[in-house]
Scaffold this motif. Sequence first.
Motif, PDB file in Angstrom:
ATOM      1  N   ASP A  22      -2.750 -29.416 -27.325  1.00  0.00           N
ATOM      2  CA  ASP A  22      -2.879 -28.824 -28.187  1.00  0.00           C
ATOM      3  C   ASP A  22      -2.900 -26.974 -27.085  1.00  0.00           C
ATOM      4  OD1 ASP A  22      -2.966 -29.814 -30.654  1.00  0.00           O
ATOM      5  OD2 ASP A  22      -4.696 -30.531 -30.182  1.00  0.00           O
ATOM      6  N   ASN A  36      -6.406 -25.387 -25.769  1.00  0.00           N
ATOM      7  CA  ASN A  36      -7.611 -25.398 -27.331  1.00  0.00           C
ATOM      8  C   ASN A  36      -7.102 -27.443 -27.047  1.00  0.00           C
ATOM      9  OD1 ASN A  36      -8.253 -23.798 -28.459  1.00  0.00           O
ATOM     10  ND2 ASN A  36      -5.985 -23.726 -29.432  1.00  0.00           N
ATOM     11  N   THR A  37      -7.008 -28.525 -27.156  1.00  0.00           N
ATOM     12  CA  THR A  37      -7.040 -29.829 -26.303  1.00  0.00           C
ATOM     13  C   THR A  37      -8.202 -29.862 -26.175  1.00  0.00           C
ATOM     14  OG1 THR A  37      -4.910 -29.776 -25.690  1.00  0.00           O
ATOM     15  CG2 THR A  37      -6.149 -31.941 -24.726  1.00  0.00           C
TER      16      THR A  37
END
Length: 572
Positions: free
Chosen positions: A455, A458-459
Amino acid sequence: MTTTPLPIAAGTRTRAVLLTFLRPERGRLAGALALLIAGTIAGLLAPPLLGRIVDLATRSAATSDFVVTGAALVAVALVDAVLAGFGTALLARAGESTLARIRERFVESALRLPLEQVERAGAGDLTSRVTNDVTVVGEAARSALPEFTRAFLTIVLTLGGMAVLDWRFLVAALIAVPVQVHTVRWYARRAVPLYARQRVAVAAQQHHLLATIDGAPTIRTFRIAGEHSGRVAVRSQHAVDLLLQGIALMTRFYARLHVAEFAGLAAVLATGFFLVRSDAVTLGTATAAALYFHGLFNPINTALALVDDAQAAASGLDRLIGVADLAVAPRTVTPRSEAPTAVEVSGLTFGYHPDRPVLRDVDLRIRRGERVAVVGSTGAGKTSLAKVIAGVHDPVSGAVEVPAGEVALITQEVHVFAGPLVDDLRLARPTATDDEVWAALAAVDAADWVAQLPDGPNTEVGAGGHVLTAAQAQQLAFARLILADPPVAILDEATAEAGSAGARLLERVAAAALEGRTAVIVAHRLTQAVTADRVVVLEQGRVVQSGPHSSLIEEPGPYATLWQAWSGQRDL
């Protein structure tokens, strides 16, 4: 270093702070109390209804009378359950909200504590407070508080109900009170100090356990596993012994309560016998009185048993508020100035024990924008000097001044916070824009691999999230440094991973992060000293040499010896 536990609040202070935190919950508490009182009153109608059934049976009443009375019993039970359920839920919510405020205050205070004070307390002290103590207090807020409130209301209103039936039933029931009061006082005198010792013992156990786990590689290397296992075993056994003492104390507590129950019930039954015999009350009324008293067994036992939980919760609250209530002096941040000196150390003496100084009379002046490498053999005091300059430890004597402003310290032990990677970075500067975050990542050569994460930025990383390599975690630490933008940065083994395949990468990343800053680099690898503007050599806690790398290798002394040994190893 001698362990000095964090403070524990006095009971009076804990109560005062608790009342302050409870003020926003006054509405919920009032609503919960009203619901519980109404539910308890509804429940107390059951014994008189059962007594009425007895009277109906003695008079051979019509079946319809039994049906109506039975329906009333069902209705009473339903009303009691509904009102008690809503009241208990409301009270538990108020307790949880209050505990949340205490936790937030605790964390806020803990984060503002001087790191030296935290280190002196040991890892187990803080972790036991934020785990065991919070768990105990949380259980009290969720279940013990509602149960105790419900039990207390039941006791008071039931005694009132017995007085309504006949005041002599109340007098008979009160025979049990002196035994119960004596039992509670006897228990409280022993339980309060016992639970306090239990909390301290658990903290010590966790401290030794965490230290042993953290130092497992070293312990195995020196083959001292048996000694450390023995220490953990001793601390664990002490905690278990105190726990068993608590269980034994509670068993004796219950045994004494049973004596009170027997005495009270016998008195109520005898009173009922004589009152029925003299036609002062009906058999149904005597039955209701006996049922009332018998119905007190559970709430009284619950209330008194919760004294045990209350003592544990009070002990936990004392420990939580002891930290939450600390008056930590606000950190004075020196505003940035254009003075030519960024860091000035004068007459610095420091030691973890007062009689064993690690640093002695250290004088060091670092110019604005200068990169200084601090080198020396193991135990020379390099890391101690870095931590004192960073403000982790206070000098025993002498002074450290940082006219340039704030100081940031990066060590080899980098923590990746659980959550989105971008939030991890914004801890350094919450107002950082996406462009600024990407610029910081690009500066430390992390933008490419961050973009390839599932992501992107945003991981989820950290515990339970995407696992980062040690080098990647170090890159994030340098990116945070860029976002925080302190004028002075101190690196202590921050490029230790440079001994692996990522050597050149991390050294390049460090150089980019230090661009435009004054830097103090604790150089465990002498290649870092080569690129520094100046090399400071420590030996037995004193500055013995200072100058550029090119000059120091030409003159006899500790640095030339270190360099020859280092460069000889690298030639092999």
